[in-house]
Motif scaffolding. Sequence first.
Motif, PDB file in Angstrom:
ATOM      1  N   THR A  32       0.859  -1.187   0.000  1.00 17.32           N
ATOM      2  CA  THR A  32       0.000   0.000   0.000  1.00 17.32           C
ATOM      3  C   THR A  32       0.890   1.230   0.000  1.00 17.32           C
ATOM      4  O   THR A  32       1.761   1.379   0.868  1.00 17.32           O
ATOM      5  CB  THR A  32      -0.903   0.021   1.239  1.00 17.32           C
ATOM      6  N   ASN A  33       0.674   2.114  -0.992  1.00 20.65           N
ATOM      7  CA  ASN A  33       1.533   3.291  -1.088  1.00 20.65           C
ATOM      8  C   ASN A  33       1.069   4.382  -0.129  1.00 20.65           C
ATOM      9  O   ASN A  33       0.110   4.196   0.637  1.00 20.65           O
ATOM     10  CB  ASN A  33       1.609   3.807  -2.523  1.00 20.65           C
ATOM     11  N   SER A  34       1.734   5.537  -0.167  1.00 17.01           N
ATOM     12  CA  SER A  34       1.455   6.618   0.778  1.00 17.01           C
ATOM     13  C   SER A  34       0.057   7.201   0.609  1.00 17.01           C
ATOM     14  O   SER A  34      -0.468   7.856   1.523  1.00 17.01           O
ATOM     15  CB  SER A  34       2.500   7.726   0.615  1.00 17.01           C
ATOM     16  N   LYS A  35      -0.574   6.970  -0.542  1.00 19.32           N
ATOM     17  CA  LYS A  35      -1.929   7.484  -0.789  1.00 19.32           C
ATOM     18  C   LYS A  35      -3.001   6.470  -0.425  1.00 19.32           C
ATOM     19  O   LYS A  35      -4.188   6.704  -0.676  1.00 19.32           O
ATOM     20  CB  LYS A  35      -2.076   7.888  -2.253  1.00 19.32           C
ATOM     21  N   GLY A  36      -2.569   5.336   0.159  1.00 24.29           N
ATOM     22  CA  GLY A  36      -3.532   4.315   0.547  1.00 24.29           C
ATOM     23  C   GLY A  36      -3.955   3.424  -0.603  1.00 24.29           C
ATOM     24  O   GLY A  36      -4.905   2.641  -0.475  1.00 24.29           O
ATOM     25  N   GLN A  37      -3.261   3.527  -1.721  1.00 15.61           N
ATOM     26  CA  GLN A  37      -3.597   2.718  -2.894  1.00 15.61           C
ATOM     27  C   GLN A  37      -2.754   1.461  -2.933  1.00 15.61           C
ATOM     28  O   GLN A  37      -1.585   1.462  -2.554  1.00 15.61           O
ATOM     29  CB  GLN A  37      -3.377   3.532  -4.175  1.00 15.61           C
ATOM     30  N   SER A  41      -0.612  -1.360  -4.680  1.00 14.11           N
ATOM     31  CA  SER A  41       0.277  -1.402  -5.839  1.00 14.11           C
ATOM     32  C   SER A  41       1.186  -2.620  -5.706  1.00 14.11           C
ATOM     33  O   SER A  41       1.055  -3.403  -4.749  1.00 14.11           O
ATOM     34  CB  SER A  41       1.104  -0.109  -5.932  1.00 14.11           C
TER      35      SER A  41
END
Length: 365
Positions: A187-192, A194
Amino acid sequence: MEDSPVQESLQKKSCVNCGAALTYAPGTTELNCGYCGHTEQITPSEKNLQELALEKYLNEMGSQSHSEEITMLHCKNCGANQHVEENYKSLHCVYCTMPLIIEDAYKEDWILPGAVLPFQIDQKKAHLIFKKWVNGLWFAPNNLKKAAIDPQNTKGLYCPYWTFDAQLAADYTGQRGDYYYVTVSYTNSKGQRSSRRERRTRWSPASGSISGFVDDTLIKASKQKSGIIPKAVALWDLKQLQPFDSSFLAGFVTEKYTIPLKEGHLEANKEARNIATRWACRDIGGDTQRVSSINMRLRDETFKHILLPMFVSTYVFKGKRYNFFVNGQTGALTGERPYSFWKIFFLVLAILIVISIIVYVSKDA
């Protein structure tokens, strides 16, 4: 192996015309007279480079075979031992410039050099290399640039080294690492959600045997409290080594080894183990390797005492001594340089004044 004593006189040859001492002309096979210009050819040696049996010297110092008595001056300040010539021009230590007292000269045996790498550049060229480097230094003290004007501050020195040869064999155990890649979700810093590819290593046991010839392991044979030659400039092409002939030493200072053969051999063994480890890694293969154990054996060990060329320039600034080195074969230069506090201070002051003027003008505008 030739075991008979070898006597190579270190006495200077005199000019047949005027009697002055002849000196070696770097980059040639000639001895020159600095007074009348007379030259003499150095007769090429018909003997091969001398490899001496190591075990005999470690046990008995070869019963003094291949040894000779020379005159030495010992520097009490830095510990360097320097061979005294009849026409010794400057009774100062090459490394630290401390005065040497001729009355303190003493006789001492040394293992006769088996080879010498003659100077390929002369003092004039070495001094020009040093002077060009000094002139290009930022914030160098003015005294340093003045010192660079005098060529006598750059002295030619033959430095002693040991070289060791041996047949190496070793058994090793370790691991072979092969890379592979996996896809990992995160989970990336934007909550998405990947994914990315990550490298992993697959390890497998490895063992085997390696063998080969270790040629000319180079070990420094002298130590000083100061004036230590940096590794960056201590690189020579040993293929140009010549069988020892004292004619190549004429006009230069020769330093005697202060690291005993036994201690040099211990350092060579450490390097041999590093070589064995590199060979084991190459034998294991794969993308990466681990060597967990290595059982190394050396046989047919031989050694040489060799002399290698270096120019040394010494400078004292505010009580601290700085050494600069020019490789006598390649011309490579290195050294620790002093800085002028006042030059840096006035530059910083000038920058602050300019900034203040700019700020003042900007306010008025």
